[in-house]
Design an enzyme around this catalytic site. Structure first.
Site, mmCIF file in Angstrom:
data_model
loop_
_atom_site.group_PDB
_atom_site.id
_atom_site.type_symbol
_atom_site.label_atom_id
_atom_site.label_comp_id
_atom_site.label_asym_id
_atom_site.label_seq_id
_atom_site.Cartn_x
_atom_site.Cartn_y
_atom_site.Cartn_z
ATOM 1 N N SER A 125 0.836 -1.190 0.000
ATOM 2 C CA SER A 125 0.000 0.000 0.000
ATOM 3 C C SER A 125 0.880 1.253 0.000
ATOM 4 O O SER A 125 1.723 1.391 -0.882
ATOM 5 C CB SER A 125 -0.968 -0.041 1.187
ATOM 6 O OG SER A 125 -2.032 0.860 1.009
ATOM 7 N N ASP B 285 -8.979 -5.669 -5.674
ATOM 8 C CA ASP B 285 -8.592 -4.612 -4.741
ATOM 9 C C ASP B 285 -9.351 -3.352 -5.142
ATOM 10 O O ASP B 285 -9.015 -2.689 -6.119
ATOM 11 C CB ASP B 285 -7.080 -4.378 -4.823
ATOM 12 C CG ASP B 285 -6.580 -3.370 -3.804
ATOM 13 O OD1 ASP B 285 -7.416 -2.692 -3.171
ATOM 14 O OD2 ASP B 285 -5.342 -3.263 -3.640
ATOM 15 N N HIS C 24 -7.159 -6.083 -1.172
ATOM 16 C CA HIS C 24 -5.994 -5.233 -0.968
ATOM 17 C C HIS C 24 -4.847 -5.980 -0.296
ATOM 18 O O HIS C 24 -5.041 -6.694 0.682
ATOM 19 C CB HIS C 24 -6.400 -4.033 -0.108
ATOM 20 C CG HIS C 24 -5.338 -2.975 -0.001
ATOM 21 N ND1 HIS C 24 -4.699 -2.449 -1.097
ATOM 22 C CD2 HIS C 24 -4.797 -2.343 1.076
ATOM 23 C CE1 HIS C 24 -3.828 -1.535 -0.704
ATOM 24 N NE2 HIS C 24 -3.871 -1.458 0.607
#
Length: 609
Positions: A219, A335, A366
């Site tokens: 991320s 995601d 994710h």
């Protein structure tokens, strides 16, 4: 005399031989990396955490982003095997940087923008929380160390600017977030200075570093490796970004539309700024004024959603020219937070530049790193320089729908080279279902939907009839259909008001609601756009009510096998309850069916459809 002399020489020779064997024994005891089958192996001598050396320091950068007249220093920690001191062992580095290590503001609803207002109107002011910093020296993070230190790597962490004990201001994609990790890599190569204290003058040298650095993270932590790589810094040999945000415009906007990341309705770039601002309390007021309340307020533009210089400066695709690090991308096709386009756009550009590039996609949401063996081989090849052949392996590795993440299927590339675009056309059916066919029907006319954010996309897809969406479906598939690539829609529509949301879902029907429903069962892919940006992403214009406009845009990339017996559905609606703003219900969107079509990349082309 002669006998005694001979005995003396014999004793001396025995001693020398014994010394050599003892020396060889001592040399044999020295620890070092072990490479087998192209991968760095766990070494017993590196595997005892109690024997690791852990310390922290501050690396001096080339910028002053908090405006105090001094160059910002980044807080860095190091975890390394004791042999880097006891045996002067030099090792490559695995490096992860983050704005999250020192804590965040939490997810109180008051920090998000209120999405319930008319398009083009400002939202009500939101709350600005303060972050309470956590963590104690000398450890910034424990991530990566149990994986890589036993395999013969040094692990380094740093807090990004304006977070933790690092100086500076968080800019959420600004230049300092690229230059900060560059400074750390420069220090690991002897080109920058580091100190034992934040304001001290006692230097620290990275004498234990070979200068070869690999970066990874998930991320935001996966964004920073790409940010560092775009500087072209020498020594950054390989990066493995996992679900990285590669453009803050693509994260918070979609084809001109103000759109939230999935799960965080009302988030925008200034919200993320508040969420991570854990740095020096005495600098926060100034940072807020300069970054959040000036640069972001003036640049993020929640009114039009247009692409501008502010967003262009936070799009790493624009900065890739200096990049030379070998790239292994990882992402999930489902995601809906950091959407799969983020990795694909960078992977595609890296290939065009001739960089070593691989992509790993799984079918989940994710996060989700590649298998450890894949990461190991990547780092072994580019940090240890071992010719293990990764550059000759398939470019794409995709986890199929019923497989585990550590068992991806190799493909020549992504999108699948055997995929060919087919065009699908619409025929009437509202308020129930129309048809989606490979033959273009004539004189289908128009159909109209009525916007109402109260209904979720899932409920609209399941409804047998509703005026709040238009739905067009194929006949039941006679065999499995493998979609691979980026679907596109060309649409001609009119709005009853000067502004409207436009949402498009590609779904697999009938909708499954069983307890064992998989993430791939219902939603194939999605896309959003602002009709006001029909002719330009940088300049929107109010719609003339009831006038028709044409626009084209891409949906999110996908690689999915739709099972035999299912129907592929194209659903067109307006406000998406999970992602867009919520204007008052009632706006009408009218679609010209004869001028609207879906482009679908299908492996094998139309004959397989």
């Amino acid at each position: 005399m002669i006998q005694r002399k001979f005995r003396h020489y014999w004793t001396l020779a025995t001693f020398l031989i014994a010394f050599v064997f003892i020396g060889q024994g001592q040399m044999a005891k020295k620890a070092g990396p072990v490479i087998e089958n192209g991968e760095a192996q766990v070494v017993e001598a590196f595997s005892d955490p109690s024997q690791w050396i852990r310390h922290d320091l501050w690396v001096e950068t080339t910028f002053d982003s908090d405006g105090d007249g001094k160059l910002d220093r980044m807080h860095v920690d190091v975890t390394r095997p004791e042999q880097t001191d006891t045996e002067n062992l030099k090792l490559p580095v695995i490096y992860e940087s983050s704005p999250y290590y020192a804590g965040t503001a939490g997810l109180d609803k008051g920090i998000f923008w209120d999405v319930q207002h008319e398009l083009g109107e400002p939202a009500k002011p939101r709350n600005h929380p303060e972050v309470t910093r956590v963590g104690e020296r000398p450890i910034i993070s424990n991530s990566q160390i149990m994986t890589w230190v036993p395999r013969g790597y040094i692990v380094v962490h740093s807090s990004s600017p304006g977070t933790g004990l690092s100086d500076g201001a968080p800019t959420v994609g600004g230049d300092n977030e690229s230059l900060a990790p560059k400074a750390v890599i420069d220090w690991l190569n002897g080109r920058a200075k580091a100190y034992t204290e934040r304001n001290g003058d006692i230097e620290v040298k990275a004498y234990w570093s070979t200068g070869k650095v690999g970066m990874t993270g998930t991320s935001y932590n996966g964004t920073i490796p790409l940010a560092a790589a775009t500087t072209g810094v020498d020594g950054l040999e390989a990066i493995i970004p996992i679900a990285p945000n590669t453009s803050y415009y693509h994260y918070y906007r979609s084809n001109g539309l103000v759109r939230s990341p999935g799960g965080y309705l009302g988030e925008d770039i200034d919200v993320l700024y508040d969420f991570i601002h854990s740095g020096d309390e005495s600098k926060r007021a100034r940072n807020n004024e300069v970054v959040r309340d000036t640069e972001m307020k003036n640049g993020q533009d929640r009114i039009t959603g247009d692409y501008n210089d502010f967003w262009a400066g936070r799009d790493y695709l624009n900065d890739m020219k200096p990049m030379k690090a070998a790239l292994l991308m990882s992402h999930g096709f489902n995601d809906w937070n950091v959407m799969p386009e983020h990795s694909y756009r960078i992977y595609k550009k890296a290939k065009e530049m001739g960089l070593p590039a691989r992509i790993y996609y799984h079918q989940n949401g994710h996060g989700g790193p590649p298998p450890i063996s894949m990461m190991n081989r990547w780092f072994t090849r580019y940090l240890y320089g071992v010719e293990n052949g990764v550059e000759n392996e398939p470019k794409a590795w995709i986890v199929r729908e019923n497989d585990k993440k550590n068992n991806p299927t190799p493909y020549e590339d992504y999108p699948n080279p055997d995929a060919k675009d087919i065009q699908l056309y619409l025929s009437t059916g509202a308020p129930a279902k129309g048809q989606l066919t490979t033959s273009r029907p004539k004189k289908q006319g128009t159909e109209t939907l009525v916007d109402n954010y109260s209904f979720s996309g899932a409920s609209l897809a399941k409804a047998k009839t509703t005026e709040h969406r238009l739905l067009y479906v194929t006949a039941p598939l006679t065999e499995d259909v493998h979609i691979s690539g980026v679907p596109k829609i060309k649409i001609k529509l009119a709005s009853s008001k000067p502004a409207a949301n436009l949402s498009v879902w590609l779904v697999s029907l009938p909708w499954t609601e069983a307890l064992n429903t998989k993430i791939t069962d219902n939603i194939i892919t999605r896309g959003w756009a602002d009709p006001q940006n029909h002719s330009s992403l940088t300049e929107s214009e109010p719609l003339v009510p009831n006038k028709f406009y044409e626009m084209e845009f891409e949906l999110m990339p996908d690689d999915q096998i739709i099972p035999k017996g299912q129907q592929i559905g194209l659903m067109i609606f307006s406000s998406d309850k999970e992602f867009t703003l919520w204007p008052k219900p009632g706006t009408e969107l009218t679609v010209d069916l004869d001028a609207t079509e879906l482009t679908l990349p299908v492996v094998g082309g139309e004959i397989k459809f």
